[in-house]
Each structure stands twice: as structure tokens, then as C-alpha cells.
Design a protein around this motif. Structure first.
Motif, PDB file in Angstrom:
ATOM      1  N   MET A   1     -34.817 -10.272 -62.234  1.00 21.54           N
ATOM      2  CA  MET A   1     -34.696  -8.965 -61.637  1.00 21.54           C
ATOM      3  C   MET A   1     -33.967  -8.054 -62.636  1.00 21.54           C
ATOM      4  O   MET A   1     -32.893  -8.379 -63.122  1.00 21.54           O
ATOM      5  CB  MET A   1     -33.927  -9.082 -60.318  1.00 21.54           C
ATOM      6  CG  MET A   1     -33.737  -7.779 -59.645  1.00 21.54           C
ATOM      7  SD  MET A   1     -33.171  -7.816 -57.916  1.00 21.54           S
ATOM      8  CE  MET A   1     -32.034  -9.138 -57.839  1.00 21.54           C
ATOM      9  N   LEU A   2     -34.562  -6.934 -62.934  1.00 26.23           N
ATOM     10  CA  LEU A   2     -33.978  -5.977 -63.866  1.00 26.23           C
ATOM     11  C   LEU A   2     -33.073  -5.019 -63.113  1.00 26.23           C
ATOM     12  O   LEU A   2     -33.424  -4.554 -62.029  1.00 26.23           O
ATOM     13  CB  LEU A   2     -35.099  -5.187 -64.557  1.00 26.23           C
ATOM     14  CG  LEU A   2     -36.136  -6.034 -65.292  1.00 26.23           C
ATOM     15  CD1 LEU A   2     -37.250  -5.143 -65.816  1.00 26.23           C
ATOM     16  CD2 LEU A   2     -35.483  -6.799 -66.407  1.00 26.23           C
ATOM     17  N   LYS A   3     -31.901  -4.709 -63.708  1.00 28.35           N
ATOM     18  CA  LYS A   3     -30.937  -3.840 -63.034  1.00 28.35           C
ATOM     19  C   LYS A   3     -30.383  -2.806 -63.996  1.00 28.35           C
ATOM     20  O   LYS A   3     -30.231  -3.067 -65.195  1.00 28.35           O
ATOM     21  CB  LYS A   3     -29.769  -4.665 -62.490  1.00 28.35           C
ATOM     22  CG  LYS A   3     -30.158  -5.588 -61.355  1.00 28.35           C
ATOM     23  CD  LYS A   3     -29.009  -6.471 -60.956  1.00 28.35           C
ATOM     24  CE  LYS A   3     -28.084  -5.738 -60.040  1.00 28.35           C
ATOM     25  NZ  LYS A   3     -27.034  -6.562 -59.479  1.00 28.35           N
ATOM     26  N   VAL A   4     -30.070  -1.632 -63.446  1.00 29.75           N
ATOM     27  CA  VAL A   4     -29.415  -0.583 -64.219  1.00 29.75           C
ATOM     28  C   VAL A   4     -28.166  -1.170 -64.865  1.00 29.75           C
ATOM     29  O   VAL A   4     -27.449  -1.953 -64.256  1.00 29.75           O
ATOM     30  CB  VAL A   4     -29.061   0.614 -63.313  1.00 29.75           C
ATOM     31  CG1 VAL A   4     -28.123   1.577 -64.013  1.00 29.75           C
ATOM     32  CG2 VAL A   4     -30.322   1.334 -62.864  1.00 29.75           C
ATOM     33  N   GLY A   5     -27.918  -0.779 -66.112  1.00 29.56           N
ATOM     34  CA  GLY A   5     -26.761  -1.281 -66.842  1.00 29.56           C
ATOM     35  C   GLY A   5     -27.127  -2.397 -67.813  1.00 29.56           C
ATOM     36  O   GLY A   5     -26.366  -2.698 -68.722  1.00 29.56           O
ATOM     37  N   GLU A   6     -28.295  -3.033 -67.610  1.00 30.87           N
ATOM     38  CA  GLU A   6     -28.736  -4.081 -68.524  1.00 30.87           C
ATOM     39  C   GLU A   6     -29.501  -3.449 -69.683  1.00 30.87           C
ATOM     40  O   GLU A   6     -29.909  -2.291 -69.620  1.00 30.87           O
ATOM     41  CB  GLU A   6     -29.658  -5.067 -67.793  1.00 30.87           C
ATOM     42  CG  GLU A   6     -28.964  -5.832 -66.693  1.00 30.87           C
ATOM     43  CD  GLU A   6     -29.919  -6.723 -65.906  1.00 30.87           C
ATOM     44  OE1 GLU A   6     -31.154  -6.581 -66.039  1.00 30.87           O
ATOM     45  OE2 GLU A   6     -29.418  -7.559 -65.142  1.00 30.87           O
ATOM     46  N   THR A   7     -29.726  -4.224 -70.724  1.00 32.95           N
ATOM     47  CA  THR A   7     -30.537  -3.788 -71.860  1.00 32.95           C
ATOM     48  C   THR A   7     -31.635  -4.816 -72.087  1.00 32.95           C
ATOM     49  O   THR A   7     -31.363  -6.018 -72.160  1.00 32.95           O
ATOM     50  CB  THR A   7     -29.677  -3.649 -73.128  1.00 32.95           C
ATOM     51  OG1 THR A   7     -28.678  -2.661 -72.895  1.00 32.95           O
ATOM     52  CG2 THR A   7     -30.520  -3.221 -74.322  1.00 32.95           C
ATOM     53  N   LEU A   8     -32.874  -4.339 -72.181  1.00 29.68           N
ATOM     54  CA  LEU A   8     -34.000  -5.210 -72.484  1.00 29.68           C
ATOM     55  C   LEU A   8     -34.209  -5.244 -73.986  1.00 29.68           C
ATOM     56  O   LEU A   8     -34.003  -4.242 -74.670  1.00 29.68           O
ATOM     57  CB  LEU A   8     -35.280  -4.689 -71.830  1.00 29.68           C
ATOM     58  CG  LEU A   8     -35.319  -4.665 -70.315  1.00 29.68           C
ATOM     59  CD1 LEU A   8     -36.676  -4.150 -69.841  1.00 29.68           C
ATOM     60  CD2 LEU A   8     -35.063  -6.037 -69.743  1.00 29.68           C
ATOM     61  N   LYS A   9     -34.650  -6.385 -74.487  1.00 23.57           N
ATOM     62  CA  LYS A   9     -34.956  -6.523 -75.921  1.00 23.57           C
ATOM     63  C   LYS A   9     -36.280  -7.259 -76.032  1.00 23.57           C
ATOM     64  O   LYS A   9     -36.516  -8.239 -75.334  1.00 23.57           O
ATOM     65  CB  LYS A   9     -33.854  -7.291 -76.639  1.00 23.57           C
ATOM     66  CG  LYS A   9     -34.126  -7.437 -78.136  1.00 23.57           C
ATOM     67  CD  LYS A   9     -32.920  -8.004 -78.851  1.00 23.57           C
ATOM     68  CE  LYS A   9     -33.162  -8.220 -80.328  1.00 23.57           C
ATOM     69  NZ  LYS A   9     -33.450  -7.046 -81.097  1.00 23.57           N
TER      70      LYS A   9
END
Length: 167
Positions: A1-9
Motif C-alpha cells: 500500500m502506497l502512502k503519502v510521505g513515502e518515496t518510490l524508486k
């Protein structure tokens, strides 16, 4: 689950012919994210509810190889979680004195902090400032503050201080 505050690479991928350069473009609900042309994407409040993908294009000695979609989220970006320390009370819990609530959090600039004082577990009418004057009517009562932290793109967090008995 993707959440605000994370960074995708995203990685460079594997190519038949090793590219001299790789370009990136991130998409939110299939629309290009302005300025998102690196291998990372910070998940911001504006991306809440959107599905993400990224396209890579390889360049080999001046010619462009076809790009491909290399990453897609399993669902929409979710609101982030604010990390807060428990608020504290400052002052003596004594009639005639004041209690002040310290929020105890480092928050995004767009955040709001709301205070609600509670006496005997019930909200104090008009008790929404950071300071509570302790009157004779409060003698013997347990008092605490409930603090609500909110910011766009984040789930609100509600935390209570420890209760103190007014002397």
C-alpha cells in the motif's frame, strides 16, 4: 500500500542493448506528473487517490529505444500517517493557576492543531485554546486536553494528554 510521505524508486531495468542513458516519466492516473522525471517519486498529498506508473525510455548512442511501463501501484495512493509525540501539560493543577497544552509534534507547514479541554471526560464549552484557567468549580476534577492534528493528505490523529486532578 502506497502512502503519502513515502518515496518510490524504480530501477533502470534490463535491456538487450545496454543504454547510455535512461529517462523517466511518472504518471498519476495516466497523466504525467509535472517535473517527475527522475528514478524516484515522493508521494505528496496531491497524489492521494491516484494510481501511479512510470515509463522508462532508453537512449543508446544517439538513438532512442522504446520505453516501457516498469512500475504500477497495486492501488491508489493512501493518505499518510502523521507521527506525533504525546502532547503534555505545563503548569500546576491548582485552582487559580493555568494549564497549558504543548502539542509535542513536528508537522508539515500545512498542518493544523486543534485543542479541546476535557473535564471529567466531557468537553469544556469554549475550551478550545491552548490554555485553561483552573477555577474553583474545577477543584477535585480530572482535567486533560485532547489534541487533533490534521494536514492535507494525511489521516487526522487524535491524542489525549494524561489527566491531572485539580487541587
Amino acid at each position: 500500500m502506497l502512502k503519502v510521505g513515502e518515496t518510490l524508486k524504480v530501477g533502470r531495468g534490463t535491456w538487450e542493448k545496454e543504454p547510455t542513458d535512461v529517462t523517466y516519466q511518472w504518471y498519476a492516473d495516466l497523466a504525467p506528473v509535472p517535473g517527475a522525471t527522475k528514478d524516484t517519486l515522493a508521494l505528496t498529498p496531491g497524489l492521494v487517490g491516484k494510481r501511479l506508473s512510470v515509463t522508462l525510455a532508453a537512449i543508446t548512442k544517439g538513438s532512442s529505444l522504446p520505453g516501457y511501463s516498469s512500475a504500477r501501484s497495486s492501488g491508489p495512493v493512501r493518505p499518510g500517517t502523521l507521527t506525533v509525540a504525546a502532547p503534555t501539560l505545563k503548569g500546576k493543577a491548582k485552582v487559580g493557576r493555568k494549564l497549558k497544552v504543548r502539542a509535542g509534534a513536528t508537522l508539515p507547514a500545512s498542518a493544523t492543531v486543534e485543542v479541546q479541554w476535557l473535564v471529567r471526560g466531557k468537553p469544556v464549552v469554549g475550551g478550545t485554546t491552548k490554555v485553561l484557567r483552573l477555577t474553583k468549580a474545577l477543584k477535585g476534577a480530572k482535567v486533560r486536553a485532547q489534541v487533533t492534528y490534521a494536514a492535507p493528505g494525511y489521516e487526522p490523529v487524535v491524542v489525549r494528554t494524561r489527566a491531572v486532578r485539580v487541587r
